[in-house]
Motif scaffolding. Structure first.
Motif, PDB file in Angstrom:
ATOM      1  N   LYS A 130      65.893  43.842 130.158  1.00  0.00           N
ATOM      2  CA  LYS A 130      64.795  42.888 130.230  1.00  0.00           C
ATOM      3  C   LYS A 130      64.907  42.626 131.752  1.00  0.00           C
ATOM      4  N   LEU A 131      65.890  42.780 132.531  1.00  0.00           N
ATOM      5  CA  LEU A 131      65.741  42.424 133.947  1.00  0.00           C
ATOM      6  C   LEU A 131      64.866  43.754 134.505  1.00  0.00           C
ATOM      7  N   SER A 132      64.835  44.774 134.398  1.00  0.00           N
ATOM      8  CA  SER A 132      64.308  45.919 134.832  1.00  0.00           C
ATOM      9  C   SER A 132      62.647  45.579 134.335  1.00  0.00           C
ATOM     10  N   GLY A 133      62.857  45.345 133.247  1.00  0.00           N
ATOM     11  CA  GLY A 133      61.303  45.137 132.519  1.00  0.00           C
ATOM     12  C   GLY A 133      60.592  44.104 133.285  1.00  0.00           C
ATOM     13  N   LEU A 134      61.125  43.054 133.512  1.00  0.00           N
ATOM     14  CA  LEU A 134      60.562  41.993 134.342  1.00  0.00           C
ATOM     15  C   LEU A 134      59.946  42.368 135.691  1.00  0.00           C
ATOM     16  N   LEU A 135      60.895  43.226 136.344  1.00  0.00           N
ATOM     17  CA  LEU A 135      60.629  43.729 137.677  1.00  0.00           C
ATOM     18  C   LEU A 135      59.231  44.476 137.518  1.00  0.00           C
ATOM     19  N   GLU A 136      59.159  45.420 136.571  1.00  0.00           N
ATOM     20  CA  GLU A 136      57.776  46.154 136.424  1.00  0.00           C
ATOM     21  C   GLU A 136      56.945  45.349 135.825  1.00  0.00           C
TER      22      GLU A 136
ATOM     23  N   ALA B 273      69.000  35.017 132.662  1.00  0.00           N
ATOM     24  CA  ALA B 273      69.947  34.239 132.627  1.00  0.00           C
ATOM     25  C   ALA B 273      69.572  32.999 131.862  1.00  0.00           C
ATOM     26  N   ALA B 274      68.750  32.305 132.078  1.00  0.00           N
ATOM     27  CA  ALA B 274      68.134  31.341 131.467  1.00  0.00           C
ATOM     28  C   ALA B 274      67.707  31.450 129.810  1.00  0.00           C
ATOM     29  N   GLU B 275      67.129  32.869 129.637  1.00  0.00           N
ATOM     30  CA  GLU B 275      66.891  33.000 128.250  1.00  0.00           C
ATOM     31  C   GLU B 275      68.334  32.861 127.432  1.00  0.00           C
ATOM     32  N   HIS B 276      69.192  33.804 128.066  1.00  0.00           N
ATOM     33  CA  HIS B 276      70.571  33.668 127.565  1.00  0.00           C
ATOM     34  C   HIS B 276      71.065  32.456 127.105  1.00  0.00           C
TER      35      HIS B 276
END
Length: 401
Positions: free
Chosen positions: A341-347, A393-396
């Motif tokens: 999710k982290l790398s997906g958001l950056l992309e 982090a907020a989603e978690h």
């Protein structure tokens, strides 16, 4: 650095206003050199035989410029070979090993691939694998100079590099085969301790794929001319004729048909490398990128380098792990999903393309910091990473509640 003691402060960064001018942070193929356009390929010898005078001269130009920039010692041969760095390493393994015992140093995906070749494909009986988990180097004490040694210099998938070659005996009898694809043109390589060095154009030079570079010391050439492996040798691996080195390979006479478009791109990358100060300039650019990320990691509580020892941090394939307590408490599948999710958001935001960890590596980020990446783009990327992590982090937190 006692990362575990960092407070788990979730960053509250606002959405950054500026994005990197070039969001390409892939670890291969890597970003093109600054200012690159298709015009750089206008001189390519397309629709021509690679055996003709001018195309062959262009192939030789890649070899000679590479030798000069890297400072290859007198007497070393350098050739263009099929199948990228992988092909170059395979040529060395299949052509040179078996004459004596061999040790393989393995601490990330590609070095483990070479160990698989040695044990399961070549099936060498006198072979040892000295390995380590991601983030560490193997135990380098007691390396036996009477045996051959296979290793990477820089772990492209782990971000862990060798600090020096002091562990290799000076008076060794065996050969040292070094996969240096993400180290060549970005790190000082001690050629006096190496016998085979391989790389590809699509790493630090930002070139296109399909071709590998194979550098051989005089000791490696002597092995090729004095030893014949017991197994069948595919055509694209053959470097000798009638027991003598095929010198043509190291003068631009390639084993199979090369892409003259990719060759032109490689020449462009080499000319650019010369324009920024050659090897010293390339190393300085890569180290500057690492320094910016190191400064950010030092003040960011949720992230750390995958490389545990600062002396082994790669300046090209910069691998990061997430150390926030909520993340480390997740099982492996959930960690992988959160990192994705982290790398997906950056992309999605156009801040970083292809910055996910390698598929076999621990979940996190992998940011290419080679010389073709501008330090200003690294600086612009870091606030976006903070922002993207805050969203994950907020989603978690929301799901956990």
């Amino acid at each position: 650095m006692a990362i575990a003691t960092k407070p788990d402060l979730r960053p509250q960064n606002p959405r950054p206003a500026a994005r990197p001018a070039n969001p390409r942070f892939s670890s291969g193929p890597c970003a093109k050199r600054p200012g690159w356009t298709l015009d750089a390929l206008s001189g390519a010898f397309l629709g021509r035989s690679h055996r003709a005078k001018d195309p062959k001269a262009r192939l030789a130009e890649v070899i000679e410029r590479s030798k000069a920039i890297l400072g290859l010692p007198e007497g070393w041969r350098l050739g263009i070979v099929p199948a990228s760095d992988t092909g170059a390493v395979e040529m060395a393994l299949w052509s040179l090993l078996g004459a004596r015992g061999v040790d393989v140093l393995a601490w990330e995906s590609f070095s483990k691939d070479w160990a698989t070749d040695v044990l399961k494909q070549l099936k060498l009986k006198d072979a040892r694998v000295i390995d380590a988990p991601y983030g560490r180097l193997p135990d380098l004490a007691g390396i036996d100079g009477t045996r051959d040694l296979v290793m990477v210099w820089n772990g492209t998938t782990s971000g862990v590099r060798l600090a020096d070659a002091g562990f290799i005996p000076a008076g060794r009898e065996g050969l040292v085969i070094c996969d240096a694809t993400s180290a060549a043109f970005a790190m000082d390589l001690p050629y006096d301790k190496l016998d085979v060095v391989t790389w590809s154009w699509q790493k630090v030079l930002g070139g296109e794929a399909a071709h590998g570079m194979l550098a051989l010391s005089p000791r490696a050439v002597a092995r090729l001319e004095s030893y014949t492996p017991p197994w069948p040798m595919p055509k694209i691996f053959r470097m000798t004729k009638a027991g003598r080195l095929n010198e043509g390979i190291f003068k631009g006479e390639t084993i199979n048909t090369p892409s003259m478009l990719a060759v032109e791109d490689a020449v462009d990358g080499l000319r650019w490398a010369e324009s920024v100060g050659g090897l010293k300039g390339l190393i300085a650019r890569s180290e500057a990128n690492l320094a910016v990320i190191a400064g950010w990691v030092a003040k960011t509580p949720w992230v750390d380098f995958l490389a545990e020892d600062p002396a082994t941090r790669s300046c090209t394939s910069i691998c990061l792990k997430i150390v926030a307590p909520w993340f480390t408490a997740l099982d492996a599948e959930a960690q992988a999903a959160a990192a994705k999710k982290l790398s997906g958001l950056l992309e999605k935001e156009g801040a970083a393309l292809d910055a996910a960890n390698y598929r076999d590596a621990p979940p996190g980020l992998r940011i290419w910091g080679g010389a073709t990446v501008e330090t200003s783009d690294i600086e612009a990327l870091l606030p976006w990473i903070d922002w993207a992590f805050a969203q994950v982090a907020a989603e978690h937190e929301k799901v956990a509640a």
